[in-house]
Structure formats: C-alpha cells, structure tokens
Design an enzyme around this catalytic site. Structure first.
Site, PDB file in Angstrom:
ATOM      1  N   GLU A 192       0.826  -1.213   0.000  1.00  9.84           N
ATOM      2  CA  GLU A 192       0.000   0.000   0.000  1.00  9.84           C
ATOM      3  C   GLU A 192       0.861   1.264   0.000  1.00  9.84           C
ATOM      4  O   GLU A 192       0.629   2.206   0.768  1.00  9.84           O
ATOM      5  CB  GLU A 192      -0.971  -0.010   1.184  1.00  9.84           C
ATOM      6  CG  GLU A 192      -2.008  -1.117   1.096  1.00  9.84           C
ATOM      7  CD  GLU A 192      -3.143  -0.960   2.094  1.00  9.84           C
ATOM      8  OE1 GLU A 192      -2.975  -0.221   3.076  1.00  9.84           O
ATOM      9  OE2 GLU A 192      -4.204  -1.571   1.875  1.00  9.84           O
ATOM     10  N   GLU A 202      -6.871  -7.572  -1.393  1.00 14.79           N
ATOM     11  CA  GLU A 202      -7.537  -7.468  -0.089  1.00 14.79           C
ATOM     12  C   GLU A 202      -8.993  -7.076  -0.275  1.00 14.79           C
ATOM     13  O   GLU A 202      -9.311  -5.901  -0.453  1.00 14.79           O
ATOM     14  CB  GLU A 202      -6.833  -6.445   0.825  1.00 14.79           C
ATOM     15  CG  GLU A 202      -5.469  -6.877   1.315  1.00 14.79           C
ATOM     16  CD  GLU A 202      -4.900  -5.938   2.367  1.00 14.79           C
ATOM     17  OE1 GLU A 202      -5.677  -5.124   2.922  1.00 14.79           O
ATOM     18  OE2 GLU A 202      -3.681  -6.014   2.623  1.00 14.79           O
TER      19      GLU A 202
END
Length: 718
Positions: free
Chosen positions: A188, A259
């Site tokens: 991320e 995710e």
C-alpha cells in the site's frame, strides 16, 4: 422459473464442485506467467479465489484444520504476510520456530493442494506491531523507512533475499514445483509515497527491480501502488474494487484484488464492523464481471494477536467477523454464501477466461456482463444496482433480481446464484463456562513496587522519549522525580500530558489518577488531585504503550511518553517539573523475572488472599492453576471483571486485554480471550494475569467456545 433454475444449477455445482479443476493441482505447478486476462499456471489460465491466513496469528496445531476448512470453502490460494520483526527480532538473529515456522505453514498448504501468495513486504502494516518492521531498524544511523534511503534499502533487500532464498532452498516456488505462485514486495505504498516526493517514486522503482532480480520464477505484485514498475503487477485493496479500481497500469497485466475486506479491524473502544455476506458476494461477483481473475478475502481467518504483537490500540482478536472466526469456527452465513459464489463462478470458468466480454445496458441501473465463446460456452452477470427489486429482460427471458444484487446465469440462461439471496442458515457462537475462578484461596497476589527517584540508575534533566528507552521490549516505562514543598499548598493537583497511550500517576506511593488515549485521541491529558506533604514529595508515573503504529510516513520519527508535568496549588502559577531531574526504570519487575513461567514463580514473594484484599489492586500480578476442559474445541477466558493488562497461560502470552475501555454502547470491545488448545495441559495449567488498573480475578471464567445452528456450508440446495 428462476427459482427452479437456481435450484437445479446449485445442485449441479455442489455435486461436481469437488472434482472441478481448471488445470491441475497446486503441488504440480511448474511455472507461472500472466497476460492481461489472468495468471497462467502450467500454460493454462486460472480464475482464483484466495483467503488470507496469517501463520503467527494461530498455532501450528490449528493450521491443518484452518487450511482444510478454507479449501472446503472453495478457496484456491492461501495468502499470508511475512513478519519481519518476528523472524529477525535482533539484527542477524533469525527465528523460524513454533508459530514463526513459515516453511512448515507453506508445506501444510501444499499438502492440501492449495497455492500460496507470499506477501514478503517486508513492511506489511496488517494491524501488526510497527507494521512488521523490527524496532532495531530505528537505531541504524541515517535510517528513514520506506524511501530511497540506503540504510533502509540495504536491510530491506537483505531480509527479502533471506526469505526468497529460504523458499528456494525448500523448493517452494511454483517454478520449482512448489505452491508459491505469487510474491509481494512493499505494501500500500500509495498511502505514503507523496510524503517522500521524488524519493518515493525512485524507491518504489528500486523495490520492484530488486524483487524481480531475486529470480523467483513467479510474478511479483504490489498492492495499492499504481506506479508499480513492469513487470510487477499493481493490485487493489478495499471493499469495492469492482467500482474503485481502474485496473492495472498495463494492458498486459491481469486485474487482481489482493484485499477484499470481509470485515474491518477493530480497536479498543469501538464496536466490531459487520460486513454482510450479501455485500461481500456482490462486490466479488462484480469484480469478476469486470474481468477480475484473482480475489483474496482479507481476512478469511484473522486469528489472535498473541503477546504484544498488535499495533496501536488494536484489540487482541483479529478479524473475528471473517468466514472463519478467531477460533477457526465457521461464521455462517458468510462462509457458506461465499462457498456457493465460488462454485457458481468456477462452473463457468472457461467462458470467463476464454470468452469475449460484452457489456449491455438493461435499464437505468441494470447491466449485463456477458462472456461468450463459440467453443467454451456463455456466462452472464446480471447487475441490479437499484435499491429496489428489478425485473430484467435478457435474451427473451425475464429475471427478478433483489435490490443491489447480481445474478449469475450459467449458459447465459440458468440463474444459478444471486448475491442478495442467502440460502445458508445463520449460526450462533456460544460460550459455555466450565470453571469460574471464584475461590479466593486459589489465588495469589504480587504487587509491583513503585520505584522512587533515588533508586533509578538513569537520570536526566528532561522528559525522555518512551521507546528510545524501552526499545519495544516492554510496554512500560517509569518516570520518577522528586520535589520539595516548603510552604502550604491548598487544593494541590497534578497535570500531565503524554503522547503515549496510558499513564498511571502515583504521588508519594498513592495512585492519584490514570488516563489513556485512543486511536482518535493521540495526546493523553490528566488532571488529578493529590496529597502533598511539607518537605520532599515523590512522583512516579508509569507510561504505557498498547502497541506501536503500523503505518504512515516517517514512522521512525514518532515519539511517545510524557511531555509535561505540573503541580498546582489552588490558583497560583503551576510549578513546571518538566525540566526537573527525572529518573527512569524500564519495564516491570514481573516482566524482568518472567513471573509468568513456572520456574520463576519463587523469585518474588506472593501474598495469599486476605479479607478480600486481592481485589481492585493496581499493578498487581495474580496467579492460579486450573485443569484443561474436556474435548478439543476452542477455549477462552472471560475477563469482564478485570481492567487492563496481559494474560499468560503456561508461560505463553495470549495477548493484552482491556475490558475497561468501553464502546459507546457501554460494552468492552473484547471480553473473551482465546487460549489455543496447544497451550494447555490436561491438568495443572498455570494462569498468570498482570492487572494495571485494578480488577476482580474472582470473576474470571474459563469457557469453551462452540457454534449452534448451521455448522457446515449447507443450504436448501445441497
């Protein structure tokens, strides 16, 4: 008509689903490539469903059952992070034992015929202490995390190569015939890249090139990194990637969702986030309809943050609302509804992966995503985005879709699954007390000694930063000082400010007050009345942390601990003690002697309970023994009578507890704390509890955990 087709279709899917394979099992994988449509394993396209399970958040004894249930849920891949601060707790000293045995975990996955996505990071976030980074990194000269910084890149590459070499030595990459089909570098990075300006862009390019240079023979991915350099695949994280993800940064890369949050993390003082099975299914189906070919559920099983492994303010149970709950029990209908989704989609894998996509408008808020191939058949996803039910006409047939729902048409005709229609019955988790620890004579008490300034070895004329002294070896740091009162002081009080998480203020050995922050409140301010004496007064303040942060730019610059201490006398100007002499003591005596282990119990003098004095004592260690419950089901301690602290069973920490930090509804965020069966003996188990605030150990109970209702993924169609 639609219901009859749905019944027929699901019956057919559930009968043949066990035998359905696209192109061979995980253990036979020889090579992984990709194109713009999907991953390609052994020359064949794959449409893959994945589930996140983190090996250190459960025990090795639990792994086989968790993996088995995951596979039975229609999952093809198990995805896990690699936890740097577990594996290299000290520079150059590695640990791959017990819950840290990554190789054993991957081999168990291989033995059950599933693939692995290995997210090396090595920064992982994951609501894990310090985002997985070992704290010793902060003391490396010139260190700046996660940017174009030579010290960080050196250690990051060294650890990444260590893991890659370990996997290669065990033959675990798909290029060697092993189960690992993907590896991830970084995590991320888009969340922090802007803070590093041009060094962020150069770092992420370096990270991708470094990873590819390790020659694993399988693709590398970067989640939430739109500028992932070729050939690294950028992927999506979130709850609605079918709506929010613009796709990979190259037409030659597949659309992947690393995710898909099945719930959300939970912090102390907050309620659990409940995401419905219908919502998860809708967005997963939409992602596939929009050419997605890999979906990972984060988490599929969350597990437990044992010891001090959770990050700032996060509760000990992790993603308990996942399809497999904290204990590994099925959470219905989430588990079963997603299992049926996987079966429905896999039944049309050939047209999905080989066919041509056509998108049709069927109304103002209705669409059809059609995949059709002359040789591989046809499948359609009918999407109703409306908040009310809709009658949809498609290829001369009428279909009734529920509000906010997607229907899957096998052969572009038979409605075999609808995301908003749940056919699996809900189950309920039940806790059954098997022992209440309410016999006073069975408890012993040891109280921490409150240190005073003269007895401390480190003294300065300033308030030092908490973690510079503790090095994250303990949550606790004592700040001690002394001041002389020469004149009367009316209405005396003490005021403290701290950037740590918890403070307990003692004046002349008496508790004056306690305070804490939260994930939203970063500065702890405490004003409390005190009793002072003429002459010398002692101040001892215990600063506590509840985990280090797991994310953000410049984490190495974060500071914690006391920043201000003042004494006030009525309306007079406060006496600022912040720059007085302060002495420091790191940790607690009970921690230093490892009071939670059998062999160390005699290193302190324990008190027997007398006239109820065992209750409501701050900074107290309690010990007792108990027998393990019959059976092999999950076990937990109900701690609602206590305040805040940590629990050990036979020397193993089952995590921090904080039941006094209530939600807006007036309930603890977590009351029951998991004891893995592997930690227990049939009899004579040692229970040690450290209580910070004061509680009643006579109210603690031992419970078995089970579910009633639907314990298997069964529906009216099976």
């Amino acid at each position: 008509m639609e219901m009859g087709r749905l019944v027929f279709g699901l019956c057919l899917i559930l009968i043949v689903g066990t035998f359905l394979e696209f192109s061979g099992g995980a253990t036979a994988a020889k090579g992984v490539t990709y194109d713009g449509r999907s991953l390609i394993i052994d020359g064949q396209r794959k449409l893959l469903f994945s589930g996140s399970i983190h090996y250190p958040r459960s025990t090795p004894e639990m792994w086989p059952s968790l993996i088995k249930k995951t596979k039975e849920g229609g999952i093809d891949v198990i995805q896990t992070y690699v936890f740097w601060n577990l594996h290299e707790p000290k520079l150059g000293q590695y640990d791959f034992s017990g819950r840290n045995d990554l190789v054993k975990f991957i081999k168990e996955i291989r033995s059950q015929g599933l693939y692995v996505c290995l997210r090396i990071g090595p920064f992982i976030e994951a609501e894990w202490n310090y985002g997985g980074l070992p704290f010793w990194l902060r003391d490396v000269p010139g260190m700046v995390y996660r940017t174009d910084n030579e010290p960080f890149k050196f250690h990051m590459q060294k650890f990444t190569a260590k893991i890659v070499d370990l996997m290669k030595s065990e033959g675990l990459y798909a290029s060697q015939g092993g189960p690992i089909i993907l590896s991830q570098i970084e995590n991320e990075y888009a969340n922090v890249e802007g803070a590093f300006h041009e060094k962020g862009a150069s770092y992420i390019k370096w990270a991708g090139q470094m990873a590819v240079g390790l020659k694993t023979g399988v693709p590398w991915i970067m989640c939430k990194s739109p500028d992932a350099p070729d050939p690294v695949i950028n992927t999506c994280n979130g709850m609605k990637c079918g709506e929010t993800f613009p796709g990979p940064n190259s037409p030659n890369k597949p659309k992947m969702w690393t995710e898909d949050w099945t719930s959300f993390f939970q912090v102390y003082g907050k309620e659990p986030y409940i995401r419905s099975a219908e919502d998860i299914a809708f967005h997963a189906a939409l992602f596939v309809a929009k050419n997605g070919s890999y979906i990972n559920y984060y988490m599929y099983h969350g597990g437990t943050n044992f010891g001090r492994t959770s990050s700032s303010y996060f509760i000990t149970g992790y993603y308990d609302q996942a399809p497999l709950d904290e204990y590994g029990l099925l959470r219905q209908p989430k588990y079963g509804h997603l299992k049926e989704l996987h079966a429905a989609i896999k039944s049309s894998a050939n047209p999905l992966l080989q066919g041509k996509q056509t998108i049709l408008s069927l109304g103002p808020m209705q669409q059809a995503y059609v995949f059709e191939d002359a040789n591989n058949g046809c499948v359609a996803f009918l999407v109703n985005n409306d908040a009310k039910a809709s009658q949809i006409q498609f290829r001369n047939n009428a279909y009734s879709l529920s509000p906010k729902s997607i229907g899957i048409l096998q052969n572009c005709k038979n409605l075999i699954y609808e995301t908003a229609k749940v056919n699996v019955k809900m189950n309920t988790r039940v806790t059954t007390p098997v022992q209440v620890f309410n016999v006073p004579d069975n408890w012993n008490l040891f109280r921490e000694t409150i240190p005073a300034f003269p007895g401390t070895s480190l003294k300065t004329n300033a308030l030092l930063e908490h973690t510079n002294l503790t090095k994250d070896k303990t949550d606790y740091l004592w700040y001690t000082s002394s001041f002389k009162l020469d004149s009367p002081c009316t209405n005396p009080s003490i005021y403290t400010e701290s950037s740590g998480h918890v403070v307990h203020v003692f004046v002349n050995n008496a508790l004056a007050g306690s305070g804490h922050g939260s994930r939203d409140i970063r500065v702890v301010k405490l004003q409390a009345p005190v009793s002072l004496i003429n002459g010398q007064n002692n101040i001892s303040i215990l600063s506590g942390m509840v985990g280090l942060p797991d994310s953000g730019a410049y984490m190495e610059r974060r500071s914690y601990g006391l920043t201000k201490v003042q004494i006030s006398c009525g309306g007079t100007k406060p006496i600022d003690l912040s720059r007085s002499q302060w002495g420091y003591s790191v940790g607690l005596l009970g921690e230093k002697v490892r009071l939670y282990q059998w062999k160390n119990l005699n290193r302190v003098k324990w008190s027997m309970n007398k006239a109820g004095l065992i209750k409501n004592r701050p900074l107290a260690w309690y010990k007792t023994t108990f027998d393990g419950p019959n059976g092999d089901g999950p076990v937990g301690l109900h701690m609602s009578s206590m305040g805040k602290g940590e629990i050990w069973v036979n020397g193993e920490s089952i995590g921090r507890y904080w039941v006094s930090f209530l939600t807006p509804a007036g309930q603890p965020s977590q009351s029951i704390y998991h004891i893995p069966r592997a930690f227990l003996k049939p009899s004579g188990n040692l229970l040690v509890v450290f209580e910070e605030e004061g509680g009643d150990p006579l109210g603690i109970s031992l419970n078995t955990i089970s579910v009633v209702g639907s314990s298997q993924a069964q529906s009216q169609f099976s």
